[in-house]
Design a protein around this motif. Structure first.
Motif, mmCIF file in Angstrom:
data_model
loop_
_atom_site.group_PDB
_atom_site.id
_atom_site.type_symbol
_atom_site.label_atom_id
_atom_site.label_comp_id
_atom_site.label_asym_id
_atom_site.label_seq_id
_atom_site.Cartn_x
_atom_site.Cartn_y
_atom_site.Cartn_z
ATOM 1 N N ARG A 4 96.359 14.450 59.684
ATOM 2 C CA ARG A 4 96.294 13.553 60.807
ATOM 3 C C ARG A 4 95.619 12.351 59.893
ATOM 4 O O ARG A 4 94.715 12.350 59.268
ATOM 5 C CB ARG A 4 95.263 13.942 62.017
ATOM 6 N N GLU A 217 84.405 17.733 80.423
ATOM 7 C CA GLU A 217 85.838 17.274 81.009
ATOM 8 C C GLU A 217 85.921 15.992 80.245
ATOM 9 O O GLU A 217 87.202 15.719 79.818
ATOM 10 C CB GLU A 217 85.713 17.141 82.495
ATOM 11 N N GLN A 218 84.964 15.295 79.948
ATOM 12 C CA GLN A 218 85.020 13.866 79.265
ATOM 13 C C GLN A 218 85.582 14.058 77.831
ATOM 14 O O GLN A 218 86.265 13.280 77.313
ATOM 15 C CB GLN A 218 83.736 13.016 79.410
ATOM 16 N N LEU A 220 87.049 16.554 76.539
ATOM 17 C CA LEU A 220 88.586 17.054 76.559
ATOM 18 C C LEU A 220 89.566 15.719 76.624
ATOM 19 O O LEU A 220 90.407 15.787 76.016
ATOM 20 C CB LEU A 220 88.846 18.093 77.773
ATOM 21 N N TRP A 221 88.950 15.003 77.470
ATOM 22 C CA TRP A 221 89.942 14.037 77.787
ATOM 23 C C TRP A 221 89.982 12.851 76.660
ATOM 24 O O TRP A 221 91.092 12.587 76.133
ATOM 25 C CB TRP A 221 89.327 12.952 79.053
ATOM 26 N N LEU A 223 89.278 13.712 73.411
ATOM 27 C CA LEU A 223 90.049 14.631 72.068
ATOM 28 C C LEU A 223 91.309 14.426 72.192
ATOM 29 O O LEU A 223 92.087 14.128 71.320
ATOM 30 C CB LEU A 223 89.687 15.870 72.218
ATOM 31 N N GLU A 224 91.946 14.279 73.706
ATOM 32 C CA GLU A 224 93.593 14.332 73.607
ATOM 33 C C GLU A 224 93.900 13.038 73.222
ATOM 34 O O GLU A 224 94.841 12.788 72.814
ATOM 35 C CB GLU A 224 93.688 14.596 75.398
ATOM 36 N N LYS A 225 92.899 11.791 73.879
ATOM 37 C CA LYS A 225 93.421 10.437 73.534
ATOM 38 C C LYS A 225 93.398 10.194 71.706
ATOM 39 O O LYS A 225 94.060 9.574 71.295
ATOM 40 C CB LYS A 225 92.425 9.347 74.005
ATOM 41 N N ASN A 227 93.624 12.378 69.590
ATOM 42 C CA ASN A 227 94.748 13.483 68.988
ATOM 43 C C ASN A 227 96.101 12.674 69.125
ATOM 44 O O ASN A 227 96.799 12.412 68.161
ATOM 45 C CB ASN A 227 94.819 14.664 69.491
ATOM 46 N N GLU A 228 96.449 11.745 70.142
ATOM 47 C CA GLU A 228 97.574 11.220 70.429
ATOM 48 C C GLU A 228 97.643 10.134 69.424
ATOM 49 O O GLU A 228 98.560 9.535 68.818
ATOM 50 C CB GLU A 228 97.613 10.600 71.860
ATOM 51 N N THR A 229 96.488 9.316 69.510
ATOM 52 C CA THR A 229 96.370 8.285 68.399
ATOM 53 C C THR A 229 96.459 8.406 67.050
ATOM 54 O O THR A 229 96.819 7.626 66.446
ATOM 55 C CB THR A 229 95.028 7.432 68.749
#
Ligand code: DC
Length: 231
Positions: A4, A217-218, A220-221, A223-225, A227-229
């Motif tokens: 990455r 929850e924050q 996880l939210w 991390l997803e962003k 990882n996408e980026t």
């Protein structure tokens, strides 16, 4: 596994919104460096208070600017305590910069144009190799306008006051809810209305209202962003 690319994550928002909690956990999960830009303004404020360049609520701006070159701020992560620590000229100032006497004046100190220019330069240097999560007020707009991921955090003011109350009380710092509400109100106003780099959402920032979200929850939210980026 696909490598990455390293990115810059800019987290801006109101005070006591949980920016640093999210920024720290995100940096850890990504293996990035966490930089607390607010701590840098707090360090300058503490230095000014100690030298009596702030007296009776009045700032001696010239003395503060002349003194800027004498202040060196650095950060370290202590694996034993799992805590980030702020140092000023080698002294651990992590606890002291969170106290109310510093919070009371930091908005005024951080509104000085030349103080901002000096701090922004240092922050840009700290992020030049990417792989950083930096939180503050102007990270996505001024410090790193090209940051790959920008998060703008907000939460209900009463919830923010309660969080700050718990944090300070746990540290044994005696303070009333009313004092905290007033400090948050004043800082929100100053942060949004100052002339130099006022707090505002970058156009390409994603809003995160965490009034009713847990830290997990924050994370996880975010991390997803991230990882996408960084694909
Ligand atoms: O995030 P904090 O509450 O520790 O920040 C302390 C103060 O510094 C806050 O009143 C606004 C200011 N600040 C700023 O102007 N720009 C930043 N990038 C970070 C903080």
């Amino acid at each position: 596994m696909m490598e990455r690319k390293k990115i810059i994550v800019a987290i801006d928002g109101f005070s006591s919104c949980g920016k640093s909690t999210l920024a720290k956990s995100l940096a850890r999960a990504l293996g990035y460096i966490y930089i607390d830009s607010g701590a840098m303004y707090r360090a300058v404020t503490l230095y000014a208070l100690r030298n009596q360049w702030i007296r009776n609520g009045q700032l001696d701006t010239k003395a503060i600017l002349d003194g800027l070159s004498l202040i060196s701020v650095s950060f370290s992560f202590d694996p034993a305590t799992e805590r980030n620590t702020t140092y000023m000229n080698g002294e651990n100032i992590e606890e002291e910069i969170r106290q109310l006497h510093v919070s009371e004046y930091v908005s005024q100190v951080s509104a000085i144009k030349e103080v901002r220019l000096a701090m922004v330069r240092l922050q840009q240097e700290m992020g030049k190799d990417k792989g950083v999560v930096m939180d503050g007020r102007d990270i996505g707009t001024v410090v790193f306008p090209g940051a790959e991921l920008k998060i703008f955090m907000t939460a209900d003011p009463e919830i923010r006051a309660l969080r700050r109350f718990r944090e300070l009380t746990l540290k044994g710092i005696s303070v009333s809810m009313e004092e905290i509400r007033e400090n948050i109100r004043a800082r929100d106003f100053m942060d949004q209305n100052r002339e130099e780099s006022p707090l505002r959402k970058a156009e390409d920032a994603i809003i995160l209202d965490n009034s009713f979200l847990t830290p997990e929850e924050q994370l996880l939210w975010a991390l997803e962003k991230a990882n996408e980026t960084s694909m």
